[in-house]
Every structure is written in C-alpha cells, then in structure tokens.
Design an enzyme around this catalytic site. Sequence first.
Site, mmCIF file in Angstrom:
data_model
loop_
_atom_site.group_PDB
_atom_site.id
_atom_site.type_symbol
_atom_site.label_atom_id
_atom_site.label_comp_id
_atom_site.label_asym_id
_atom_site.label_seq_id
_atom_site.Cartn_x
_atom_site.Cartn_y
_atom_site.Cartn_z
ATOM 1 N N TRP A 134 -7.155 5.045 -3.778
ATOM 2 C CA TRP A 134 -8.640 4.945 -3.622
ATOM 3 C C TRP A 134 -9.529 6.008 -4.523
ATOM 4 C CZ3 TRP A 134 -11.916 7.496 0.623
ATOM 5 C CH2 TRP A 134 -12.801 7.262 0.640
ATOM 6 N N ASP A 215 -3.651 8.709 5.405
ATOM 7 C CA ASP A 215 -4.759 8.249 5.335
ATOM 8 C C ASP A 215 -4.747 6.776 6.083
ATOM 9 O OD1 ASP A 215 -7.427 6.928 4.945
ATOM 10 O OD2 ASP A 215 -7.548 7.504 2.994
ATOM 11 N N LYS A 250 -12.850 -0.402 9.489
ATOM 12 C CA LYS A 250 -12.425 -1.996 9.423
ATOM 13 C C LYS A 250 -11.850 -2.650 10.638
ATOM 14 C CE LYS A 250 -12.355 -0.003 5.194
ATOM 15 N NZ LYS A 250 -13.088 -0.251 3.948
HETATM 16 C C1 LMR Z 1 -13.002 0.628 -0.270
HETATM 17 O O1 LMR Z 1 -11.939 0.854 -0.682
HETATM 18 O O2 LMR Z 1 -13.701 -0.439 -0.726
HETATM 19 C C2 LMR Z 1 -13.521 0.967 0.839
HETATM 20 O O3 LMR Z 1 -12.757 2.024 1.529
HETATM 21 C C3 LMR Z 1 -15.040 1.469 1.105
HETATM 22 C C4 LMR Z 1 -15.242 2.577 0.380
HETATM 23 O O4 LMR Z 1 -15.843 3.382 1.063
HETATM 24 O O5 LMR Z 1 -14.843 2.893 -0.930
#
Ligand code: LMR
Length: 404
Positions: A134, A215, A250
């Site tokens: 992420w 996470d 979520k």
């Molecule tokens: C995502 O990866 O789309 C979600 O976790 C929302 C975010 O805050 O990025």
Amino acid sequence: MFAHVQPAPPDPIIGLTEAYKADPNPNKINLAVGVYKDAEGKTPTLAAVRAAEQWLTDHEPNKVYLGIDGDAGYGQATRDLLFGPGHELARDTAAGGRSATFQAPGGTGALRVAADTLAALSPNSTVWLSDPTWPNHPAIFKAAGLAVKTYPYLDPATNTLADEAMAAALADASPGDVVLLHGCCHNPTGIDPSTEQWGAIAALLNDRGAVPLIDFAYQGFATGLEDDAHGLRLLAEACGELIVCNSYSKNFGLYRERVGALTLVAGDNDAAKAVQSQAKAVVRRNYSNPPAHGALVVSHILSDAELTAQWHADLALMRERVARMRKLFRDTLDERGVTLGHGDNAFIQQQNGMFTMSGLTREQVDRLRAEHAVYIVGSGRVNVAGMTEQNIPVLCDAIAAVVG
Ligand code: LMR
C-alpha cells in the site's frame, strides 16, 4: 511562508477519487480506492451499524473524553477478534496479560502511532515492507523518521507469492527490525501466504529476532473472521513480540468514521505496561485521545449477540459478492479474449479480498482513464469490490481496447 511552496502530487489512491468525481462522463467507473460496493454500485451502511447508532443516540450518557487508549470494551472486543476469545493475548495489561490495545483513528492512525512509538523506542529499527505494498506504508514510516527497506512479494511471472525471494531478503533483517505483513487480502496483490508459508515466515522472523507488524485491514474478506486471523496467530505463537494495526473501515463499512486499533504485544506484563505508557505519550502528542463514535458502534455490535450475528451475515454477503465478481471479471475477460496474467486469468479468481494486480501498464491505465473513464490505480491495482454485473462488460470492453 507559503509564497514559494510547490504543489504536492495528488495521492495515488485518494487523489483518483477526486479526479473521478470531477469526470462528467455518465458511464465512468471507479475501481481505485478500496471501498466495497453492492450489486447496485452503492456502498451500504450495514443494518447492525444503523441499529448500534440508534442505540447510541438513545443511550450514550455523555460526550466526555475517552481515555488516551480509548474504550476498554472496544479494546477487549478487538483482541477477541484478533486472537480469539480466551487466548492468552486477548488479556490486556490490567488483567495481567502482555497485550495493550489503543483505539485509533482508522488503520492509518494505528500505523502512525505504531511508527511514532517505534521511532521513540527503537529509532534504529528498519521497517521491511513488501514490494509492492500500500503506497501509504512507506510514507507513514518515513515520516516518523524510520528507515524503510523492501522484500519481494509478488512473482509477476506466476502471479503467486515470491516466497523464496522474500525469505532470502528477510534473512538480512537484523534483530529489532520490524517486518510488516498484511494479515490477509494483501493490498495490492490479493495474494496471501498459505499455512505452510505463514509458518515459514514466522520461523524466519523468530530466527532473525525481527518483530512482525501485521496490518490487518480486511479481516473477514478472504475466507472468514477466524480463518483470516490464521497467519497473525501463527506469528503470535512464534514471536514473543508483535504489533497489530487493524481497521474496521471495510468489514464494518465504517470508512469515514475512522475506526481502527493498535495492539502491542510484549514479552511479559511489565514490558507491556512500559510500552503501553510510552505509546500513550505518543497518542497524547498526536491527537490526545481517539474519536468515540465509530468505535462505540463496533463495541456495541460486538457486545450484542443478535447484532453480531447480523454483522457476520452481512460480512459473508460482502465476501461472497466480491468472490462472484472475481469470477465474472475472469469469465468476461476470457470471453473478450483478453489475458491479463501470464498464461491465463485464473489468478484473478484465486486471490483474496478487494484487490488484484491487473498487470496493465501505466500507459494502459492512463488510456483507460482518458478514453474510457475507467479509474484504476497507476500501479495497475484494480478494486474488484467496485465491480458490478452492469459495469464488468463495459470495463472488459475498455480493457480489451487498451491492450489490443
Ligand atoms: C485503499 O488501499 O484503497 C484503501 O486502503 C483506502 C486508502 O486509504 O488508501
């Protein structure tokens, strides 16, 4: 002070929502941010959440501050979900245990408190992140002043976990380094370790003296609430210390309420109490104490058997719908003669959670947006949970046009 400031680039995920909202195309499709949508393309507020909010309206006695670490019932409910009720780690420091939970403003808030706590207690620790991960992960840990390294995760040739390369990289982790793992539904790949692979990762981290940071933003979106905690529990068994950042955005659909938690697990009760007091100081200088509403919704639902059952049923519906969309996406791509993987599209159906890495190039992603008003993340990450029976044919036509 502000006269010569250069604009920052838009956020790679949230920035796309802003661009999507401004797009006048009536057929636009947003598969960027990780938000669940139902068959009508709407993000529902769960019935159990509505009921809990009504209950709070009628019963919340006041709006005075929560403690720095939040509501104790929420902390207990969180540890029960993470470790299982009755598990040794479900006991907090006050009950003689070695876990301390902090109610936090979303998973992101939990990660930032974890990062600041690490920076205060162990500034020379390196934080190891999966490649890919992420995009906010490196930003959060770097902003706290910590060094960040990556370990390989995705084998693009097979669309599976690059377990050997991952182990080879993590063999370089030093004692006291932190290894961030996604508890389930890896973001962005959708690829989770098997039980054997989790076991090998846990043994490796224990061997290196590295601390796992899990996470856990999608508990219940892969196989189920219990099964999805499997990797986390294996890590907890193997490693004496553990950090968990979890989110209820979520699985309770509470995105904007910012509901998450940081759970710190130390070797014994004394160590846990000391770390807890240090993390309290971190929270105090960040946001003082957490917002109450969303967390009280969660703890009310989890304290009521009927609402809990309703939540379980709604979570199962969300999980099953995403699985159906994975199949339909795969089948429709097959019908269009488009292959996204190396070999076939089977990987789309084999992965977990909201995301898949489509393999689309940056140029194809840009064309999808410019020519077809289809918004996906620049890395090629697609949010399958934003797909519907209506938009999948349009989406697959658009993908066929840009890859063809
Ligand atoms: C995502 O990866 O789309 C979600 O976790 C929302 C975010 O805050 O990025």
